[in-house]
Enzyme design. Sequence first.
Site, PDB file in Angstrom:
ATOM      1  CE  LYS A 700     -34.698 -59.088  75.860  1.00  0.00           C
ATOM      2  NZ  LYS A 700     -34.580 -60.551  75.757  1.00  0.00           N
ATOM      3  CD  GLU A 781     -18.937 -59.113  68.404  1.00  0.00           C
ATOM      4  OE1 GLU A 781     -18.989 -59.680  67.294  1.00  0.00           O
ATOM      5  OE2 GLU A 781     -18.008 -58.393  68.773  1.00  0.00           O
ATOM      6  CB  CYS A 815     -22.505 -65.788  65.249  1.00  0.00           C
ATOM      7  SG  CYS A 815     -21.620 -65.687  66.770  1.00  0.00           S
ATOM      8  CD  GLU A 915     -26.340 -65.506  60.923  1.00  0.00           C
ATOM      9  OE1 GLU A 915     -25.451 -65.830  61.717  1.00  0.00           O
ATOM     10  OE2 GLU A 915     -27.120 -64.549  61.103  1.00  0.00           O
TER      11      GLU A 915
END
Length: 1024
Positions: A700, A781, A815, A915
């Site tokens: 996906k 993650e 990230c 973030e």
Amino acid sequence: MAAPPHTSPAATPLEGFLPVDPETEAAVRVEGGKLLELMDAHPAPGILSRKGAYARLMDWSMQDPAFKTQLFRFVDVLPSLDSPADVIRHLREYLGDKAVELSPALRTGLAAASLAPGLAAGAVRAQITDLARQFVAGETPADLVRQLLRNAEAGRATTIDLLGETVVSAAEADAFLQRNLEILDTIAAALARDPSPAFSDLGPAGPLPRLNLSVKISALTPDVHPADPDRSIAALKERLRPILRRAGAVGAFINFDMESYRLKDLTLALFRSILEEEEFRAQPAAGIALQAYLRDCERDLRGLIAWARQTRRPLAVRLVKGAYWEHETIFARQRGWPVPVWSRKPESDAGYEKLTCLLLDHADLVAPAFATHNVRSCAHALVQAARRGLDPRAIEFQALYGMADDLKAALIQTGHRVREYCAVGALLPGMAYLVRRLLENTSNESFLRRKNQGGATADQLLENPVTTLARSSGDATPPGRHSLGEGGPSRVGRPAVPDFRNAPTTDFTVAANRERQRAALDRLNGRLGRKWPLVIGGRPVADREYIASTNPAHPEQVVGHWARGTVADADAAVAAGLAAFPAWRATPPEERARIVERAGDLMEARRFELNAYLILESGKPWMEADGDISEAIDFCRFYAAEMRRLARPVVTQGVPGERCVQVWTPRGVGVAIAPWNFPLAILTGLTVAPLVAGNCVIIKPARQTSVIGAQLMAVLTEAGVPPGVLAFLPCFGSDAGARLVSHPGLAFYAFTGSRAVGCGIWEAAGRTPPGQAHLKKVVCEMGGKNALIIDTDADLDEAIPAALASAFGYAGQKCSALSRLIVLDGAYDRFVPRFLAACASLPVGDPAEPGTVVNPVIDDAARRSILGSIDQGRREARLAWQAALPPELAASGGHYVPPTVFTEVRPEQVIAREEIFGPVVAILRARDLDEAIAWANDCDYALTGGLFSRSPAALERAARELACGNVYLNRGITGAVVERHPFGGYKMSGGGTKAGGREYLQHFMNPRVIAENTVRRGFTPPEE
Ligand SMILES: Cc1cc2nc3c(=O)[nH]c(=O)nc-3n(C[C@H](O)[C@H](O)[C@H](O)COP(=O)(O)OP(=O)(O)OC[C@H]3O[C@@H](n4cnc5c(N)ncnc54)[C@H](O)[C@@H]3O)c2cc1C
């Protein structure tokens, strides 16, 4: 299959070295012998022949490589240390290292230093300053004038080098330009007052320019991007033209120094291109340095000579061996690129001799200058020049200030011209230069060391390097002979996992590679808009709603359309996987590994095409895209190698009469759910790890990059994954995605993405509805709020480019990206203004242009969210810098966000905690390292982080205390490489799993232990 992408100029063969000719050898011995005798008669105080503290220091460093490394590191950090206490602390940290042996005198000195730091620090600083003065001709133009006159008196001509190599901003480059202009004016005025030229200022046809300036192009602009030579050359010319103009006006000679290999083609192209400009066709007089340690130097020299003939442009070539041997070797090996330098010292010497002859053959147009301290190299040039009947004044010798003064004198005594290369400038920028000189002087292989310390005879010193080569073994790089072997990286080129090597990225400094990338982009641009169906059970499913995927830089451009999977498709994909699972599980691991490796090979073959997809669909700049492909290939090859390892049963216990083994068995069917920011690499890793372990996987991809996902499906299918084992199911999270997350038939989720989605999957996977007889595994993650700490003694020339790349590479959409810069109070005022000025040079633009660093963000939703964070920052902190987007970018409709930096940020503020996933940096000012580490760790996330420091104790502390999955010291905090840097974090950054690491595959398997009683009526099989 396409040709390999790494067509490297380094592979160009030299046509062999000069054959050994006894007559020439005899003549070289005579000339060389004469020079050596003269040198012995008038020994000059060189660094190695000095008495006292230096001599002891150099002696000791040559005996003990560990001491040498620590000493040179200390020399490197010293100028950045403010207080005596700091100096003594560093001295103790470096020289107190257990690996370092100290002479009794040094040990006593070190102990005494702690008792009276003020006194000792002053003395140490004075000693190192004195050492630097050995090599640096002065700090001011007045010092330089004095040196020039001294040189002239001794018969020597001079070339001037202004110290200062790394510029990180336009302001610094402007300052460097200004210094060059000033020095031209000052020295021209001084020389005008003193009309008598030195002996060496007279060439065969009369006086030569007495004012001779050496220029390093890296100091002329922060905007050097070897992958984009056109733009770099344009930027360089902006500051080079004023220098050439002024040089023309005052009758000066300009020499282009040669720096690292990365800049070599650029420097050559710049040299030709600017001298072809109408205004510089005739003047100033100009020359360039070429490095004989490069395997492709001969090709470059021939090219330059041909160009000079064609344009009838007289020029000078300074032939050097090259000053960056260690750097070139390490740089290339780290990247898996061919090493561009010769690996054995006599090869460089032999190359030098061959190029000497080539230069002398064209001395009518190309004035040869031999820059070497090696008597054999000089004597050979003298013999070959005489053989060609050249006027002795037609050739020039060059040597560095502070080195080989006896050779300079001997050459002048024998009637030859000598030019001294005088570095001038402040001590701080001079340290890199000083360390290079110290390395050169103390290297085992250096001619000067062999002559002054090694006890070599004249015959040995004058031996033909080809003879030396013939005598030595075939071992290309004998260990321990050079500093690389002396405490350098011990694992260079040796893979820890057998059969695995990282896939090199493309060297875009190679023109052929740039052309291939452009061609691939053109080809893809010509066939955009294709429809990509789902694939379930090995069959395409095309009759679905199609979603357009667009180019972030040009949202009106549709890269492709992907079929949107439905809830029913999700069920069908799970069913197909469950049906295919038994056969795939039973497929021998070796066969599965080969299929996955084949996928890696196919990606390598399609590298430029895949790069083009990444550039257009995910907005990745060239080098970022290329790194993504390499990582994807690495995942294929590494996990294949890992599967082979894990496929071997592990005998767990060794008691007689019982055989116990542990084996691994795949879990079942799972989903790989990947983000758009590493659209091929992460998707590949999440897919092939479970796949090679024997599981079936539903792919996906992220909605924004599903066309790239389709490429992965195609590659894996072509590689031989049987039908049904994989399904390709791009879909929306709200329906089909939600179905997958709750599906009881699934055994695992391999996820990388946002914290919100990751936590949702983690929670959903924890539920065990009736009928589900297994626990699901989640490999997860998520994000980061990554901090880089800048210590008071950090090397800012290194820290600033690393921070820029970590914060703004791929527009901060990693990230691992740097989001918080925590700068210690003692470094703040030096670091922050330089960092902000450097930000202004960041190229923002369309990723299809090779020089772009900051690209548009992925889509409009991301853009709006980041702009919201910037508004939040404005409310909380001080907006210290924000890029002004050029109007054409603003008008392009691309999802551009101006790179932004906030200062005066407090650790508790939102801008320092949440973030952002965009090009936004928050700078915090910390009192000391305690506070900096506490702030770095005071965060929900624990992904990447790092420290720039030259204090061994601080580095150790960061390694111990920084709470991150990946701690980076004295380097950028992004760019993890498979196997070398297993990647992943903990806390809210993830489940502690490490992609590309040695435990990763086990997450997709269950361990089983089989214990068998092998005793039959009291006896056991013989192998026990
Ligand atoms: C006036 C002047 C200007 C200079 N300008 C430049 C410049 O623009 N750019 C530049 O790069 N350098 C420049 N140099 C430095 C030069 O390249 C050499 O580093 C230095 O002169 C030492 O070489 P040598 O011939 O004097 O000594 P040698 O001792 O004969 O040679 C040492 C050199 O051999 C090579 N070498 C060492 N180990 C190995 C090995 N294992 N395998 C292969 N080769 C090896 C290296 O190039 C090393 O510097 C300049 C030097 C001088 C004197």
